[in-house]
Design a protein around this motif. Sequence first.
Motif, PDB file in Angstrom:
ATOM      1  N   PRO A  24       0.877  -1.093  -0.005  1.00 61.85           N
ATOM      2  CA  PRO A  24      -0.009  -0.147  -0.028  1.00 61.85           C
ATOM      3  C   PRO A  24       0.854   1.348   0.106  1.00 61.85           C
ATOM      4  CG  PRO A  24      -0.550  -1.701   1.623  1.00 61.85           C
ATOM      5  CD  PRO A  24       0.525  -2.177   1.180  1.00 61.85           C
ATOM      6  N   GLY A  25       1.833   1.317   0.767  1.00 59.27           N
ATOM      7  CA  GLY A  25       2.746   2.491   0.875  1.00 59.27           C
ATOM      8  C   GLY A  25       3.952   2.181   1.483  1.00 59.27           C
ATOM      9  N   ALA A  26       4.891   3.284   1.597  1.00 58.45           N
ATOM     10  CA  ALA A  26       6.291   3.067   2.079  1.00 58.45           C
ATOM     11  C   ALA A  26       6.846   4.446   2.360  1.00 58.45           C
ATOM     12  CB  ALA A  26       7.188   2.178   0.919  1.00 58.45           C
ATOM     13  N   VAL A  27       7.748   4.298   3.074  1.00 57.65           N
ATOM     14  CA  VAL A  27       8.778   5.520   3.300  1.00 57.65           C
ATOM     15  C   VAL A  27      10.049   5.024   3.414  1.00 57.65           C
ATOM     16  CG1 VAL A  27       8.191   5.699   5.776  1.00 57.65           C
ATOM     17  CG2 VAL A  27       9.119   7.385   4.791  1.00 57.65           C
ATOM     18  N   LEU A  28      10.920   5.765   2.921  1.00 59.44           N
ATOM     19  CA  LEU A  28      12.269   5.490   2.986  1.00 59.44           C
ATOM     20  C   LEU A  28      13.337   6.642   3.475  1.00 59.44           C
ATOM     21  CD1 LEU A  28      14.822   3.564   1.864  1.00 59.44           C
ATOM     22  CD2 LEU A  28      14.847   5.098  -0.252  1.00 59.44           C
ATOM     23  N   GLY A  29      13.997   6.250   4.444  1.00 63.71           N
ATOM     24  CA  GLY A  29      14.915   7.216   5.108  1.00 63.71           C
ATOM     25  C   GLY A  29      16.358   7.006   5.209  1.00 63.71           C
ATOM     26  N   ASP A  53      -3.925   8.572   3.364  1.00 61.45           N
ATOM     27  CA  ASP A  53      -2.625   8.713   2.904  1.00 61.45           C
ATOM     28  C   ASP A  53      -1.737   8.515   3.901  1.00 61.45           C
ATOM     29  OD1 ASP A  53      -3.662   9.039   0.129  1.00 61.45           O
ATOM     30  OD2 ASP A  53      -3.693  11.390   0.640  1.00 61.45           O
ATOM     31  N   LEU A  54      -0.425   8.188   3.321  1.00 66.12           N
ATOM     32  CA  LEU A  54       0.871   8.152   4.363  1.00 66.12           C
ATOM     33  C   LEU A  54       1.558   9.423   4.164  1.00 66.12           C
ATOM     34  CD1 LEU A  54       3.030   4.641   4.252  1.00 66.12           C
ATOM     35  CD2 LEU A  54       4.181   7.115   3.829  1.00 66.12           C
ATOM     36  N   SER A  55       2.108   9.394   5.219  1.00 65.86           N
ATOM     37  CA  SER A  55       3.317  10.869   5.332  1.00 65.86           C
ATOM     38  C   SER A  55       4.399  10.380   5.998  1.00 65.86           C
ATOM     39  CB  SER A  55       2.465  12.089   5.986  1.00 65.86           C
ATOM     40  OG  SER A  55       2.452  11.911   7.542  1.00 65.86           O
ATOM     41  N   ARG A  56       5.221  11.411   6.380  1.00 64.76           N
ATOM     42  CA  ARG A  56       6.389  11.238   6.837  1.00 64.76           C
ATOM     43  C   ARG A  56       6.496  11.071   8.300  1.00 64.76           C
ATOM     44  NH1 ARG A  56      11.951  14.764   5.831  1.00 64.76           N
ATOM     45  NH2 ARG A  56      13.261  13.958   7.640  1.00 64.76           N
ATOM     46  N   LEU A 305      13.747   1.286   5.426  1.00 65.47           N
ATOM     47  CA  LEU A 305      12.529   1.204   4.393  1.00 65.47           C
ATOM     48  C   LEU A 305      11.475   0.490   5.357  1.00 65.47           C
ATOM     49  CD1 LEU A 305      11.168   1.426   1.699  1.00 65.47           C
ATOM     50  CD2 LEU A 305      11.837  -1.144   1.269  1.00 65.47           C
ATOM     51  N   LEU A 306      10.434   1.763   5.586  1.00 63.71           N
ATOM     52  CA  LEU A 306       8.995   1.017   6.463  1.00 63.71           C
ATOM     53  C   LEU A 306       7.933   0.932   5.381  1.00 63.71           C
ATOM     54  CD1 LEU A 306       9.437   3.583   9.604  1.00 63.71           C
ATOM     55  CD2 LEU A 306      10.562   1.197   9.095  1.00 63.71           C
ATOM     56  N   THR A 307       7.477  -0.408   5.174  1.00 57.76           N
ATOM     57  CA  THR A 307       6.061  -0.436   4.531  1.00 57.76           C
ATOM     58  C   THR A 307       5.049  -1.178   5.504  1.00 57.76           C
ATOM     59  OG1 THR A 307       6.468  -2.703   3.755  1.00 57.76           O
ATOM     60  CG2 THR A 307       7.892  -1.146   2.555  1.00 57.76           C
ATOM     61  N   ASN A 308       3.915  -1.126   5.076  1.00 55.28           N
ATOM     62  CA  ASN A 308       2.952  -1.739   5.599  1.00 55.28           C
ATOM     63  C   ASN A 308       2.364  -3.172   4.631  1.00 55.28           C
ATOM     64  OD1 ASN A 308       1.766   0.104   3.978  1.00 55.28           O
ATOM     65  ND2 ASN A 308      -0.010   0.369   4.777  1.00 55.28           N
ATOM     66  N   ARG A 309       3.377  -3.938   4.317  1.00 56.24           N
ATOM     67  CA  ARG A 309       3.068  -4.844   3.280  1.00 56.24           C
ATOM     68  C   ARG A 309       2.179  -5.767   3.832  1.00 56.24           C
ATOM     69  NH1 ARG A 309       4.897 -10.490   3.871  1.00 56.24           N
ATOM     70  NH2 ARG A 309       5.891 -10.328   5.993  1.00 56.24           N
ATOM     71  N   VAL A 310       1.620  -6.056   4.953  1.00 54.86           N
ATOM     72  CA  VAL A 310       0.765  -7.221   5.529  1.00 54.86           C
ATOM     73  C   VAL A 310      -0.587  -6.396   5.339  1.00 54.86           C
ATOM     74  CG1 VAL A 310       2.540  -8.306   7.025  1.00 54.86           C
ATOM     75  CG2 VAL A 310       1.073  -6.231   7.904  1.00 54.86           C
ATOM     76  N   HIS A 311      -0.825  -5.256   4.883  1.00 54.63           N
ATOM     77  CA  HIS A 311      -2.288  -4.623   4.779  1.00 54.63           C
ATOM     78  C   HIS A 311      -2.666  -4.678   3.179  1.00 54.63           C
ATOM     79  CE1 HIS A 311      -5.600  -2.034   5.648  1.00 54.63           C
ATOM     80  NE2 HIS A 311      -5.249  -1.263   4.373  1.00 54.63           N
ATOM     81  N   PRO A 312      -3.747  -5.309   3.107  1.00 53.90           N
ATOM     82  CA  PRO A 312      -4.801  -5.977   4.139  1.00 53.90           C
ATOM     83  C   PRO A 312      -4.641  -7.157   4.579  1.00 53.90           C
ATOM     84  CG  PRO A 312      -5.914  -5.866   2.196  1.00 53.90           C
ATOM     85  CD  PRO A 312      -4.421  -5.404   1.943  1.00 53.90           C
ATOM     86  N   SER A 313      -3.567  -8.136   3.974  1.00 55.25           N
ATOM     87  CA  SER A 313      -3.546  -9.324   4.183  1.00 55.25           C
ATOM     88  C   SER A 313      -1.901  -9.774   4.078  1.00 55.25           C
ATOM     89  CB  SER A 313      -4.318 -10.171   3.436  1.00 55.25           C
ATOM     90  OG  SER A 313      -3.775 -11.639   3.578  1.00 55.25           O
TER      91      SER A 313
END
Length: 341
Positions: A24-29, A53-56, A305-313
């Motif tokens: 769904p989304g990601a943030v890279l720092g 929406d995703l933000s910093r 790298l932070l993602t919510n890759r398990v959403h929604p499953s």
Amino acid sequence: MPLTDMIGLAFEPAATAIRDAKIPGAVLGIVTADGARAAHWAGAAQIEPERHDLSRETWFDLASLTKIIFTTTRILQLVEQGRIALDDPLVSVIPDLRQYDMNAAERRLTFRQCLAHQTHLPAVEPLYTYGQDPQTLRAFILQRVWQSGPPVYSDINYMLLGIAIERITGKPLLDQPLPERFSFRPNPSLCAATERCTWRGRVIRGDVHDENAFALGGASGHAGLFGTIDGVLDFAQSLLDGTGLPAESLRAIRTRESEKRTVGWEGFYAGWHGGDACSPTTIGHTGFTGTGLWLDFDRGFAWSLLTNRVHPSRHTDSGILPLRRATGERVIALFDAEARS
């Protein structure tokens, strides 16, 4: 090339994964030892039951990054304070561990062995299926006759370390002090959603995704910590510049205890999640929800790298391994090119 331009290019593999609906989304720092940092983000913090929406500033369930950011660091702080030693047995602070069998193998486990995953304990156990009373589950963990096997990456190791921290400090994990931008009790409205959980009957947002950590009260030594990208970068910078841990503890997290493991962390090896371009001194860790952090000490920078890759499953092919590797390769290639210019 300014770091802000560099990170946009490094984010391209994540942008492709978002476009292809892999995540769904990601943030890279990215952060350097001298404090320069940049972040880039895109996509959704939640897509079900409604889009956000995703933000910093989005808070992520860091999953097993809890092991390095909180548990390992807290144990090493307690070592520095002289309250324990890495080679002390756990029973020095948990005397009731396997208290009905004084010869049990668990009674010989040390802090170092648990931190480095050099024990006989299994990878995981569905503890939440035995009930949701946190104190009873803690007692179960301590008294369980665990099936013996070769050393594996084990959540059980860190559940025991979490209990040890509670015993030493006299405070539950939920009440342990945390740096800014980290929490065991985040505001759900600020969080990235994780799974549509069949056990809990809802989309999880702001509660820990890991079922065992949830059943243990919301926090455990292996999972439960939430944080923002800047919180993770703060932590990484403190290790790069030497302010986060004393020299002896920094050596411990950088010294191999096995082929792939240091105290708490994973060390570079061919094929790992950080990419093969990492220097041999690089350490890192990943989290099941789609999070990761890597520190390249030779080059003097870190990336997360932070993602919510398990959403929604979780039961989809998110391509998280190739995404992490491609991101690491891209970050390092850009840094090396900048260094040569």
